[in-house]
Scaffold this motif. Structure first.
Motif, PDB file in Angstrom:
ATOM      1  N   GLU A  69       0.806  -1.221   0.000  1.00 57.03           N
ATOM      2  CA  GLU A  69       0.000   0.000   0.000  1.00 57.03           C
ATOM      3  C   GLU A  69       0.835   1.265   0.000  1.00 57.03           C
ATOM      4  O   GLU A  69       0.390   2.306   0.450  1.00 57.03           O
ATOM      5  CB  GLU A  69      -0.919   0.045   1.217  1.00 57.03           C
ATOM      6  CG  GLU A  69      -1.669  -1.215   1.468  1.00 57.03           C
ATOM      7  CD  GLU A  69      -3.151  -1.046   1.170  1.00 57.03           C
ATOM      8  OE1 GLU A  69      -3.871  -0.650   2.091  1.00 57.03           O
ATOM      9  OE2 GLU A  69      -3.538  -1.300   0.013  1.00 57.03           O
ATOM     10  N   PRO A 125       1.914   3.823  -5.952  1.00 52.05           N
ATOM     11  CA  PRO A 125       0.712   4.173  -6.707  1.00 52.05           C
ATOM     12  C   PRO A 125       0.148   2.961  -7.420  1.00 52.05           C
ATOM     13  O   PRO A 125       0.871   2.127  -7.935  1.00 52.05           O
ATOM     14  CB  PRO A 125       1.216   5.202  -7.719  1.00 52.05           C
ATOM     15  CG  PRO A 125       2.694   5.047  -7.772  1.00 52.05           C
ATOM     16  CD  PRO A 125       3.120   4.455  -6.477  1.00 52.05           C
ATOM     17  N   THR A 126      -1.171   2.856  -7.426  1.00 55.01           N
ATOM     18  CA  THR A 126      -1.810   1.796  -8.188  1.00 55.01           C
ATOM     19  C   THR A 126      -2.253   2.325  -9.543  1.00 55.01           C
ATOM     20  O   THR A 126      -2.473   1.585 -10.461  1.00 55.01           O
ATOM     21  CB  THR A 126      -3.044   1.272  -7.455  1.00 55.01           C
ATOM     22  OG1 THR A 126      -3.785   2.392  -6.981  1.00 55.01           O
ATOM     23  CG2 THR A 126      -2.638   0.416  -6.289  1.00 55.01           C
ATOM     24  N   PHE A 127      -2.371   3.642  -9.633  1.00 55.03           N
ATOM     25  CA  PHE A 127      -2.838   4.253 -10.871  1.00 55.03           C
ATOM     26  C   PHE A 127      -4.128   3.601 -11.332  1.00 55.03           C
ATOM     27  O   PHE A 127      -4.210   3.055 -12.417  1.00 55.03           O
ATOM     28  CB  PHE A 127      -1.789   4.157 -11.981  1.00 55.03           C
ATOM     29  CG  PHE A 127      -0.603   5.023 -11.736  1.00 55.03           C
ATOM     30  CD1 PHE A 127      -0.689   6.403 -11.877  1.00 55.03           C
ATOM     31  CD2 PHE A 127       0.609   4.466 -11.348  1.00 55.03           C
ATOM     32  CE1 PHE A 127       0.401   7.210 -11.645  1.00 55.03           C
ATOM     33  CE2 PHE A 127       1.694   5.281 -11.119  1.00 55.03           C
ATOM     34  CZ  PHE A 127       1.598   6.657 -11.266  1.00 55.03           C
ATOM     35  N   GLY A 128      -5.099   3.648 -10.492  1.00 52.19           N
ATOM     36  CA  GLY A 128      -6.388   3.098 -10.873  1.00 52.19           C
ATOM     37  C   GLY A 128      -7.010   2.286  -9.759  1.00 52.19           C
ATOM     38  O   GLY A 128      -8.187   2.407  -9.478  1.00 52.19           O
ATOM     39  N   GLY A 129      -6.229   1.451  -9.120  1.00 52.48           N
ATOM     40  CA  GLY A 129      -6.747   0.541  -8.105  1.00 52.48           C
ATOM     41  C   GLY A 129      -7.405   1.244  -6.941  1.00 52.48           C
ATOM     42  O   GLY A 129      -8.289   0.698  -6.299  1.00 52.48           O
ATOM     43  N   ALA A 130      -6.983   2.468  -6.691  1.00 52.66           N
ATOM     44  CA  ALA A 130      -7.540   3.198  -5.552  1.00 52.66           C
ATOM     45  C   ALA A 130      -8.938   3.741  -5.866  1.00 52.66           C
ATOM     46  O   ALA A 130      -9.630   4.203  -4.979  1.00 52.66           O
ATOM     47  CB  ALA A 130      -6.610   4.331  -5.144  1.00 52.66           C
ATOM     48  N   HIS A 131      -9.306   3.685  -7.112  1.00 52.85           N
ATOM     49  CA  HIS A 131     -10.595   4.241  -7.499  1.00 52.85           C
ATOM     50  C   HIS A 131     -11.684   3.183  -7.465  1.00 52.85           C
ATOM     51  O   HIS A 131     -11.442   2.010  -7.688  1.00 52.85           O
ATOM     52  CB  HIS A 131     -10.501   4.850  -8.903  1.00 52.85           C
ATOM     53  CG  HIS A 131      -9.512   5.964  -9.005  1.00 52.85           C
ATOM     54  ND1 HIS A 131      -8.157   5.748  -9.102  1.00 52.85           N
ATOM     55  CD2 HIS A 131      -9.661   7.298  -8.992  1.00 52.85           C
ATOM     56  CE1 HIS A 131      -7.531   6.906  -9.163  1.00 52.85           C
ATOM     57  NE2 HIS A 131      -8.423   7.867  -9.090  1.00 52.85           N
ATOM     58  N   GLU A 183     -16.581   5.125 -10.403  1.00 52.10           N
ATOM     59  CA  GLU A 183     -15.777   6.308 -10.716  1.00 52.10           C
ATOM     60  C   GLU A 183     -14.964   6.088 -11.993  1.00 52.10           C
ATOM     61  O   GLU A 183     -14.831   6.983 -12.838  1.00 52.10           O
ATOM     62  CB  GLU A 183     -14.851   6.571  -9.533  1.00 52.10           C
ATOM     63  CG  GLU A 183     -14.279   7.968  -9.471  1.00 52.10           C
ATOM     64  CD  GLU A 183     -13.235   8.057  -8.359  1.00 52.10           C
ATOM     65  OE1 GLU A 183     -12.334   8.896  -8.476  1.00 52.10           O
ATOM     66  OE2 GLU A 183     -13.321   7.255  -7.403  1.00 52.10           O
ATOM     67  N   LEU A 184     -14.411   4.883 -12.135  1.00 54.99           N
ATOM     68  CA  LEU A 184     -13.622   4.565 -13.317  1.00 54.99           C
ATOM     69  C   LEU A 184     -14.492   4.593 -14.569  1.00 54.99           C
ATOM     70  O   LEU A 184     -14.081   5.088 -15.620  1.00 54.99           O
ATOM     71  CB  LEU A 184     -12.968   3.192 -13.165  1.00 54.99           C
ATOM     72  CG  LEU A 184     -11.890   3.101 -12.082  1.00 54.99           C
ATOM     73  CD1 LEU A 184     -11.539   1.645 -11.788  1.00 54.99           C
ATOM     74  CD2 LEU A 184     -10.641   3.859 -12.508  1.00 54.99           C
ATOM     75  N   LEU A 213      -9.505  -2.846 -13.558  1.00 53.58           N
ATOM     76  CA  LEU A 213      -8.717  -1.837 -12.846  1.00 53.58           C
ATOM     77  C   LEU A 213      -9.171  -1.712 -11.391  1.00 53.58           C
ATOM     78  O   LEU A 213      -8.380  -1.361 -10.520  1.00 53.58           O
ATOM     79  CB  LEU A 213      -8.856  -0.472 -13.532  1.00 53.58           C
ATOM     80  CG  LEU A 213      -8.026  -0.264 -14.792  1.00 53.58           C
ATOM     81  CD1 LEU A 213      -8.434   1.027 -15.492  1.00 53.58           C
ATOM     82  CD2 LEU A 213      -6.533  -0.219 -14.458  1.00 53.58           C
ATOM     83  N   ALA A 214     -10.428  -2.002 -11.158  1.00 56.74           N
ATOM     84  CA  ALA A 214     -10.991  -1.764  -9.825  1.00 56.74           C
ATOM     85  C   ALA A 214     -10.511  -2.787  -8.805  1.00 56.74           C
ATOM     86  O   ALA A 214     -10.537  -2.538  -7.613  1.00 56.74           O
ATOM     87  CB  ALA A 214     -12.507  -1.759  -9.884  1.00 56.74           C
ATOM     88  N   VAL A 215     -10.093  -3.941  -9.275  1.00 53.98           N
ATOM     89  CA  VAL A 215      -9.584  -4.953  -8.346  1.00 53.98           C
ATOM     90  C   VAL A 215      -8.131  -5.251  -8.671  1.00 53.98           C
ATOM     91  O   VAL A 215      -7.667  -5.041  -9.793  1.00 53.98           O
ATOM     92  CB  VAL A 215     -10.405  -6.261  -8.422  1.00 53.98           C
ATOM     93  CG1 VAL A 215     -11.849  -6.002  -8.031  1.00 53.98           C
ATOM     94  CG2 VAL A 215     -10.308  -6.876  -9.802  1.00 53.98           C
ATOM     95  N   CYS A 216      -7.413  -5.738  -7.684  1.00 55.57           N
ATOM     96  CA  CYS A 216      -6.013  -6.091  -7.918  1.00 55.57           C
ATOM     97  C   CYS A 216      -5.673  -7.329  -7.108  1.00 55.57           C
ATOM     98  O   CYS A 216      -5.587  -7.289  -5.883  1.00 55.57           O
ATOM     99  CB  CYS A 216      -5.097  -4.926  -7.531  1.00 55.57           C
ATOM    100  SG  CYS A 216      -3.363  -5.209  -7.940  1.00 55.57           S
TER     101      CYS A 216
END
Lengths: 209, 209
Positions: free
Chosen positions: B157, B160-166, B170-171, B186-189
Motif C-alpha cells: 500500500e 501508486p496503483t494508478f487506478g486501483g484506488a478508485h 468512478e472509473l 482496474l478496480a480490483v487487484c
DNA sequence: ACCTGAACACCGTTCAAGT
DNA sequence: ACCTGAACACCGTTCAAGT
C-alpha cells in the motif's frame, strides 16, 4: 491592485503558489527538510495561512506529487504499441529525473486524484486497440508500472541497490564468491542502460496479445 | 540476575531489544507513528538511553530494515536457475508481507550493510553457474530487483496503483474510453496473480544466458 | 559503560480573533 | 474569505551530571 475578472487574486497566497514553492523547497533541500513553517517563511506568510489553501502537510505533498504527474507528456497517438509504451515510460522517467528529490512523492504515494488516470488511459488505449483482452492489458500495465517504480526509485537514490552502494574493494573482500566475481559490474550502475534493458524485457513480453 | 559469561546483560537495554521493540511499534502503529520518545516509553526507559545503543532515529530505522532483510531465507542450492530465483523472490515477498508497514524501510532505503549482499550472492551464484557473463547477470539481477521493489511497494500500500484506488463506478464515469472499458479489471487487484505474472515475464527473459 | 533529565530548537495543527 | 498569532502537544538530539 484592482480586482480582476475571474478568480480574484486576493492575498499573496494561492494553492498553486504554495505547491510551486513546496516543489522548489523539495528540489533544493530534500523531502525531509520540508515543513509547513519553513514553507510559510519562504512565502513571507504566517504558517497558518497555508491551511486556507491546502489541507495540511500530507495534502501539500499529494498536491506536489500530482503536479509532477501532470507534467508527464501524453504520448503521441502512434499506431505502434511498442512506440507508445516506450514513449510513455521515457516521459515518466524524464519527469521523475527532472525532480529527483520529489520523485518519491509520486513513486511512494497512493494518489486518489483523477490526474493519475491519464497515464493509465495512455497505456491502456493502445493495448486494447492492439487486441489485448482487458484483463491481460491491465496485467501488462501493472507489470510495467512495477518495473518503472522500482527502477526510478533506484535512480533517484531512494531504493536499495543491493550492491551499488558498496565500493569495489569492499565487494571483492566480501567473501561471497559470486559477488566477488561480479564486483566490477556491481560497483557501477549505468542507470540509463539498466532502464533500457529492463524496459525491453517488459515490452518484449507484451509484444503479442 | 547473576552475571553471565559472554556478553553481560548490563541494563535492560540492548541494540537487539531496541530494534525488536521498534519493529513491533512499526507493525502496530505504522512508520509515521514511530518516535524515539515513544519507543523509549514502550521500553520503560529515558529517551536518551536509546542513544547508547543506536545512532539516532535514522540508524534505528536502518537497523530494523536490516533485521527484515536478514529474515529472508537463503534459497535451497537448487541446480535449476529458475527454481532458485523464484524461491528467492517468493522469500523476499513473504518477508515483506510479514511486516507490511515496515516493508518500505527495506524497499526505500539504501542499505550500506553487508547483510544486503547475501541475497545478491544468492541470485548471482546460480546465474554465473549457468554461464551468464557477469555483466549480464548483474543486469538481470537489477531488472528483477526493480520489479520486486515496485510490486511489493504496491502490495504494501505504499506505491501508486494508478487506478486501483478508485471505485468501479468512478472509473466508468471517468470519460476516458480505455479506462472505462477496462474498469472492472482496474478496480480490483489480485496481488498474488500480479506478482506471478510479472515474475514469470522476468524469469522467462532470463531463461537463456 | 550506561543511564538520566533538563534544555534547545524545532514540528503540525486547533482555535479564537481579527480584517 | 482570508489572514494572523498564541497555544498545545508533540518531535530529535546535545550536553552535563550522575552511577
Amino acid at each position: 491592485m484592482t480586482t480582476r475578472r475571474g478568480r480574484p487574486p486576493k492575498g499573496v497566497l494561492s494553492r498553486e503558489r504554495i505547491l510551486l514553492a513546496g516543489l522548489a523547497m523539495v528540489d533544493e533541500e530534500g523531502l525531509a527538510a520540508v515543513s509547513m513553517r519553513k514553507l510559510a517563511r519562504r512565502l513571507g506568510v504566517d504558517p497558518m495561512s497555508l491551511y486556507n489553501h491546502v489541507d495540511g502537510k500530507d495534502a501539500l505533498l499529494d498536491g506536489i506529487a500530482e503536479m509532477l504527474l501532470a507534467a508527464i507528456p501524453a504520448p503521441p497517438a502512434d499506431p505502434d504499441l511498442r512506440e507508445t509504451m516506450s514513449a510513455l515510460a521515457h516521459g515518466f522517467r524524464a519527469a521523475m529525473l527532472g525532480h529527483p528529490r520529489a520523485a518519491p512523492l509520486v513513486l511512494t504515494r497512493r494518489l486518489a486524484s483523477i490526474t493519475a488516470l491519464a497515464p493509465v488511459e495512455a497505456v491502456l488505449a493502445p493495448l486494447l486497440a492492439a487486441g489485448y483482452p482487458p484483463d491481460r492489458a491491465v496485467h501488462g500495465l501493472r507489470a510495467v508500472l512495477a518495473f518503472l517504480v522500482g527502477t526510478l526509485m533506484r535512480e533517484v537514490e531512494a531504493a536499495p541497490t543491493f550492491g551499488g552502494a558498496h565500493r569495489l574493494a569492499e565487494l571483492e573482500r566480501s567473501g561471497l564468491p559470486a559477488v566477488s566475481a561480479a564486483a566490477p559490474y556491481l560497483a557501477v550502475c549505468d542507470h540509463e542502460a539498466e532502464f533500457e534493458f529492463g524496459l525491453r524485457i517488459m515490452l518484449d513480453a507484451l509484444a503479442e496479445p
